[in-house]
Design a protein around this motif. Structure first.
Motif, PDB file in Angstrom:
ATOM      1  N   LYS A  93       0.832  -1.204   0.000  1.00  0.00           N
ATOM      2  CA  LYS A  93       0.000   0.000   0.000  1.00  0.00           C
ATOM      3  C   LYS A  93       0.870   1.260   0.000  1.00  0.00           C
ATOM      4  CE  LYS A  93      -4.245  -1.768   1.952  1.00  0.00           C
ATOM      5  NZ  LYS A  93      -5.243  -1.639   3.018  1.00  0.00           N
ATOM      6  N   VAL A  94       0.461   2.202  -0.825  1.00  0.00           N
ATOM      7  CA  VAL A  94       1.095   3.511  -0.903  1.00  0.00           C
ATOM      8  C   VAL A  94      -0.015   4.523  -0.647  1.00  0.00           C
ATOM      9  CG1 VAL A  94       2.335   5.145  -2.379  1.00  0.00           C
ATOM     10  CG2 VAL A  94       2.769   2.682  -2.602  1.00  0.00           C
ATOM     11  N   GLY A  95       0.064   5.218   0.480  1.00  0.00           N
ATOM     12  CA  GLY A  95      -0.994   6.161   0.817  1.00  0.00           C
ATOM     13  C   GLY A  95      -2.350   5.491   0.935  1.00  0.00           C
ATOM     14  N   GLY A  96      -2.367   4.254   1.429  1.00  0.00           N
ATOM     15  CA  GLY A  96      -3.622   3.532   1.628  1.00  0.00           C
ATOM     16  C   GLY A  96      -4.172   2.839   0.393  1.00  0.00           C
ATOM     17  N   VAL A  97      -3.478   2.957  -0.745  1.00  0.00           N
ATOM     18  CA  VAL A  97      -3.945   2.340  -1.992  1.00  0.00           C
ATOM     19  C   VAL A  97      -2.883   1.347  -2.461  1.00  0.00           C
ATOM     20  CG1 VAL A  97      -4.614   2.794  -4.391  1.00  0.00           C
ATOM     21  CG2 VAL A  97      -5.201   4.443  -2.604  1.00  0.00           C
ATOM     22  N   ARG A  98      -3.317   0.166  -2.892  1.00  0.00           N
ATOM     23  CA  ARG A  98      -2.384  -0.847  -3.379  1.00  0.00           C
ATOM     24  C   ARG A  98      -1.566  -0.284  -4.544  1.00  0.00           C
ATOM     25  NH1 ARG A  98      -2.360  -4.820   0.412  1.00  0.00           N
ATOM     26  NH2 ARG A  98      -4.452  -5.515   0.908  1.00  0.00           N
ATOM     27  N   SER A  99      -0.282  -0.585  -4.528  1.00  0.00           N
ATOM     28  CA  SER A  99       0.617  -0.091  -5.569  1.00  0.00           C
ATOM     29  C   SER A  99       0.155  -0.523  -6.953  1.00  0.00           C
ATOM     30  CB  SER A  99       2.044  -0.577  -5.289  1.00  0.00           C
ATOM     31  OG  SER A  99       2.926  -0.110  -6.260  1.00  0.00           O
TER      32      SER A  99
END
Length: 183
Positions: free
Chosen positions: A55-61
């Motif tokens: 997760k990057v900023g709560g969103v999957r990469s």
């Protein structure tokens, strides 16, 4: 146990992704391959594939990449205790590129991306690389010999007490010690 293809990069670092570059690889000798493989053993810093579940900023990469974003993940420390080339096959890829397919065996710490090892190997050799096949043969103390077909009529589940004994250090207590532990 996996197959690394040298001579092509893909968006996902595996065979599912679109090829992003192709460079003939057949001129690479086994000594050069072994030298780079050797550098990828031990404790290393590894950059996971941008098309991963991290997760990057709560969103999957992978979701960010698929929506068109450029994602650069931070390197992680992993341990590769074994990375050996078992076989080499010179082949021609679908696009006509001369490639090398290496059958490899890897033993590694949790969190290691085998497709990132394939990418790193290809990058160090200057031809690109990706993973075309992967079969997990062991997870912790559990081996492929113990695996079961989940589609089978009968599936035997290992009791949780046995799983705990195999995964964690244990101490068998005498009756007297067990009474003391209860208090």
């Amino acid at each position: 146990l996996g197959t690394v293809r040298l001579g092509q990069n893909t968006l996902t670092d595996d065979a599912e992704g679109e090829p992003t570059s192709s460079v003939g690889a057949r001129d690479i000798d086994d000594g050069a391959i072994e030298a780079v493989v050797s550098d990828l053993r031990g404790t290393i810093e590894q950059v996971p594939s941008s098309v991963s579940a991290i997760k990057v900023g709560g969103v999957r990469s992978y979701a960010r990449v698929r929506s068109g974003e450029d994602v650069a993940l931070a390197a992680r420390t992993v341990t590769v205790s074994r990375f050996d080339v078992l076989t080499r096959h010179d082949r021609t890829a679908e696009d006509g590129t001369p490639v090398i397919d290496l059958t490899v065996v890897v033993e590694c710490s949790s969190g290691t991306y085998i497709r990132a090892l394939a990418r790193a190997l290809g990058a160090a050799l200057g031809v690109g690389g990706h993973l075309t096949a992967l079969r997990r043969t062991r997870v912790g103390p559990f081996t492929l010999a113990e695996a079961q077909d989940l589609e089978a009529d009968e599936v035997t589940v290992t009791p949780i007490a046995e799983v705990a004994r195999r995964c964690f250090a244990s101490l068998d207590l005498t009756d007297e010690q067990a009474v003391a532990v209860r208090f």
